[in-house]
Scaffold this motif. Sequence first.
Motif, mmCIF file in Angstrom:
data_model
loop_
_atom_site.group_PDB
_atom_site.id
_atom_site.type_symbol
_atom_site.label_atom_id
_atom_site.label_comp_id
_atom_site.label_asym_id
_atom_site.label_seq_id
_atom_site.Cartn_x
_atom_site.Cartn_y
_atom_site.Cartn_z
ATOM 1 N N THR A 112 0.966 -1.208 -0.398
ATOM 2 C CA THR A 112 -0.300 0.174 0.340
ATOM 3 C C THR A 112 0.880 1.078 -0.017
ATOM 4 O O THR A 112 0.711 2.141 -0.826
ATOM 5 C CB THR A 112 -0.674 0.294 1.010
ATOM 6 N N HIS A 113 1.777 1.431 0.413
ATOM 7 C CA HIS A 113 2.789 2.346 0.818
ATOM 8 C C HIS A 113 3.174 2.361 -0.053
ATOM 9 O O HIS A 113 3.732 4.098 -0.963
ATOM 10 C CB HIS A 113 4.077 2.801 1.919
ATOM 11 N N SER A 114 3.637 1.605 -1.212
ATOM 12 C CA SER A 114 4.556 2.078 -2.566
ATOM 13 C C SER A 114 3.200 2.254 -3.376
ATOM 14 O O SER A 114 3.416 3.351 -4.015
ATOM 15 C CB SER A 114 4.548 0.461 -3.078
ATOM 16 N N VAL A 115 2.113 2.271 -3.848
ATOM 17 C CA VAL A 115 0.908 1.913 -4.008
ATOM 18 C C VAL A 115 0.704 3.935 -4.378
ATOM 19 O O VAL A 115 0.769 4.266 -4.812
ATOM 20 C CB VAL A 115 0.248 1.473 -4.372
ATOM 21 N N ARG A 116 0.965 4.400 -3.047
ATOM 22 C CA ARG A 116 -0.033 5.508 -3.016
ATOM 23 C C ARG A 116 1.185 6.367 -2.337
ATOM 24 O O ARG A 116 1.022 7.540 -3.736
ATOM 25 C CB ARG A 116 0.009 5.592 -0.760
ATOM 26 N N ALA A 117 2.810 6.058 -2.365
ATOM 27 C CA ALA A 117 3.924 6.785 -3.329
ATOM 28 C C ALA A 117 3.630 7.410 -4.250
ATOM 29 O O ALA A 117 3.563 8.141 -4.896
ATOM 30 C CB ALA A 117 5.016 6.625 -2.467
ATOM 31 N N PRO A 247 -1.369 -8.257 3.377
ATOM 32 C CA PRO A 247 -0.577 -7.794 4.171
ATOM 33 C C PRO A 247 0.604 -7.209 5.212
ATOM 34 O O PRO A 247 1.317 -6.068 3.918
ATOM 35 C CB PRO A 247 0.543 -9.349 4.349
ATOM 36 N N ALA A 248 0.412 -6.613 6.127
ATOM 37 C CA ALA A 248 1.201 -5.785 6.246
ATOM 38 C C ALA A 248 0.986 -4.424 5.648
ATOM 39 O O ALA A 248 1.404 -2.951 6.042
ATOM 40 C CB ALA A 248 2.559 -5.793 5.836
ATOM 41 N N ALA A 249 -1.129 -4.173 5.027
ATOM 42 C CA ALA A 249 -1.611 -2.801 4.662
ATOM 43 C C ALA A 249 -1.610 -2.116 5.929
ATOM 44 O O ALA A 249 -2.256 -2.837 6.809
ATOM 45 C CB ALA A 249 -1.978 -2.789 3.675
ATOM 46 N N ASP A 250 -1.250 -1.005 6.088
ATOM 47 C CA ASP A 250 -2.245 -0.146 6.520
ATOM 48 C C ASP A 250 -4.127 0.359 6.776
ATOM 49 O O ASP A 250 -3.629 0.890 5.729
ATOM 50 C CB ASP A 250 -0.912 1.228 6.830
ATOM 51 N N PRO A 251 -4.255 -0.630 7.422
ATOM 52 C CA PRO A 251 -5.935 -0.217 7.294
ATOM 53 C C PRO A 251 -6.195 1.272 6.981
ATOM 54 O O PRO A 251 -6.774 1.843 6.553
ATOM 55 C CB PRO A 251 -6.638 -0.886 8.388
ATOM 56 N N ALA A 252 -5.981 2.205 8.215
ATOM 57 C CA ALA A 252 -6.630 3.655 7.554
ATOM 58 C C ALA A 252 -5.828 4.137 6.037
ATOM 59 O O ALA A 252 -6.104 4.887 5.411
ATOM 60 C CB ALA A 252 -6.029 4.469 8.133
ATOM 61 N N LEU A 257 -7.132 5.065 0.238
ATOM 62 C CA LEU A 257 -6.511 5.196 -1.240
ATOM 63 C C LEU A 257 -7.594 4.197 -2.241
ATOM 64 O O LEU A 257 -7.776 4.306 -3.224
ATOM 65 C CB LEU A 257 -5.390 4.023 -1.011
ATOM 66 N N LEU A 258 -8.423 3.455 -1.019
ATOM 67 C CA LEU A 258 -10.127 3.401 -1.522
ATOM 68 C C LEU A 258 -10.180 3.602 -2.042
ATOM 69 O O LEU A 258 -11.289 3.963 -3.505
ATOM 70 C CB LEU A 258 -10.037 1.843 -0.618
ATOM 71 N N ALA A 259 -10.640 4.776 -1.242
ATOM 72 C CA ALA A 259 -12.024 5.629 -1.112
ATOM 73 C C ALA A 259 -10.988 6.863 -2.859
ATOM 74 O O ALA A 259 -12.064 6.933 -3.610
ATOM 75 C CB ALA A 259 -11.919 6.283 -0.494
ATOM 76 N N LEU A 260 -10.006 7.109 -2.503
ATOM 77 C CA LEU A 260 -9.419 8.156 -4.118
ATOM 78 C C LEU A 260 -9.225 7.491 -5.224
ATOM 79 O O LEU A 260 -10.082 7.736 -6.129
ATOM 80 C CB LEU A 260 -7.893 8.315 -3.463
#
Length: 729
Positions: A112-117, A247-252, A257-260
């Motif tokens: 998740t953090h890579s996708v957001r970056a 796994p290891a995804a920050d839920p918040a 990311l899903l909402a965006l």
Amino acid sequence: MSQPLLPDDPATIGGHRLLARLGAGGMGVVYLARSATGAPAAIKVVLPELADEPDFRARFRREVAAARRVVSPWAVPVTGAGPDDPTPWLATAFVPGPSLGEAVHRSGPLPTHSVRALGRMLAAALRAVHEAGIVHRDVKPGNVLLAVDGPRLIDFGIARSTGHTALTATGLVAGTPGFLSPEQAEARPGALGPPSDVFSLGCLLAYAATGRLPFGEGTAQAVLYRTVHDEPDLAGIAADDGAAPRPAADPAAAGELLALLRQCLAKDPAARPRAGEIEARLAGDPPSGGAWLPPHVVRDIADRSARMLALPDIDRTVVDRPGGAVTPPHTGPGRRSVLALGSGGAVLALAGGGAALWAATRDDGAAPAGEEPWAVGVHADLSGPGKAAGKAHEQGVRLAVEQYNARAGKPFALRLRTADDGGSLRRAQAAAQALVRDRRVLAVVGPTTDACVDGAVAAYEEALLPMLLVKPGAFRLVGGRHRVPLHCRPLVYALGFGLAVHLTRQEKVSYPGLMQDRTADPVAWQITQGVADGMRKARTRFYPRVVPAGLDDLGPQVTDILHAKVDSFVYAGPAEGAAGVARGLAAAGFDGPRVGPEDVAETVFLDEAGAAAEGWLLGTSFVDPQRLPATASFTRAFRRRFGAPPGRYAVEAYDAANLAIDQLVRGVRDGRPPERARLTTLLRAARYRGLTKTYVFNRENGRFEGEVCYLHRVENGEFRFLGAVPGGD
């Protein structure tokens, strides 16, 4: 993979020393090079025949100008260009890392953090693109390269200035299905703006997060249909989306990311966020640098960069041996092999790859002494489920070639070269490569199925070998990116429109029912669209119904349509489904006009529907040469040659072969036929009177310009040819 330079490759372009080939396609060749300062660069060099086309040169000039206006650390910069040089070229900085598509395919979804970056930096790149007044129009994983300090957006080959009139024909789709916006999928160029790129970015980020296309796999038209009508598949991105998060995804963070992504993938362009807003909403994510990517991706980038340092100053060339084999010559001590780059290299995204095949098979028109005569190829299913149509293709083309060779005073002889794909996508690729490697083959009739066209077109495109399509009719190849396909038949959309003309003008219907069976998409979808557009043009209302793929029992859907009090019934789907529909209509006592596409014109429909098939009308692209006066001489010659009546598509294949022969003869220079690339241009500009119809094509995309639809009616358990729809051409 990179390939050695060929003997006729230039040593330098625009002050750059060429080192290796990285890709080749219908547009040109892309080289790996060093600039005068020693910096590596990717150089796209346009084919000479394209450089002579004013429209193409204008498009290339626009591409260069568009790319130069974009200034962003996350967009690959243009380092030089010669759009007005005799051989136009474009140089960009070279990025040795893999593409996003390659990384996900090899290693799976990103955290998740890579996708957001990734989203933050690409949104910044798109903001720069949009501030320059440009719409990219092809934001996809293959156009994003990964570097340690961040991604790079590449390829402005189809970008255009906001409000600029597209050079491609209206109604065509530019871009990559699976990453197109609904407005692109519906070919609405006037609606394309920055929100379209935002939708594509949403598709790209969803793919990076899940490893899946958000609108599924399948044919191009099926994916486009789902893009317009269905909701995206975002399962697994966050815990509240109905599936377990990775796994290891920050839920918040995953939930945000899903909402965006849901907002980015809104069907309404006005509901999507701007690129700058996406950048701001992801601003708290890790800064650029290796920490934004998983360690295994960082290692891959580092390994590639290290190999880059070993790049030679001058690479080997290769010897092109007779028969198409390409082998490196003997090299002296100290010579080093060229850097082997993956398919995610920057220039492969620009040119489409396939350098090895192109190098081995390109046609310069030269005919070494002692080789066989020039050839016309047939690419067909000769041993699989479609072998009846494949055999008819082969026999029709064979008759045309033999009749040509019997002419007195012909400028050159011809032979027939066949390749059997057995109806298999994998074998279609091998069959195409076999014909491409025979450098005496100047044109190919086939393949004989839409699926095998998809498997073969890349090989034919890279070799600029014309492919004349007689049976396949889906419009997935009509886009401006393809230069070699020639549709020698009306598209299936046109057949649907012709059926609507017949129903409204001859049958005088006022309220038809229209069933699209997605089992047969994309053909069913295109037939349905043609019928619907024809009804709208005639100001006739209709009752539509789309049914899911794979239903064994269509009875409830038939009942629903009949309850609407329709006076006629159009079914777009396979023959097996049509048989069930026919039985249902007969059981209900429905005796209005019943209509289907050419896919229904199979013996399985007659066998399974039985008496319920009587009276059905089918719209087709093929004729019955035994019932058409214009084809009487062909039918007699065919019977004499093969001892049987011509099969379905035999006369159409005969026409296509004679069209190719006609242009080969017209293009003769110094007793030699035109080479493949020139023949492609000649064919698209041709006007040829065949036995079944007059062949005229759209020069931009090779589409058959006529709208002819032939009718067959089931009578006494047989398909009886009725002729063309009056007023449908």
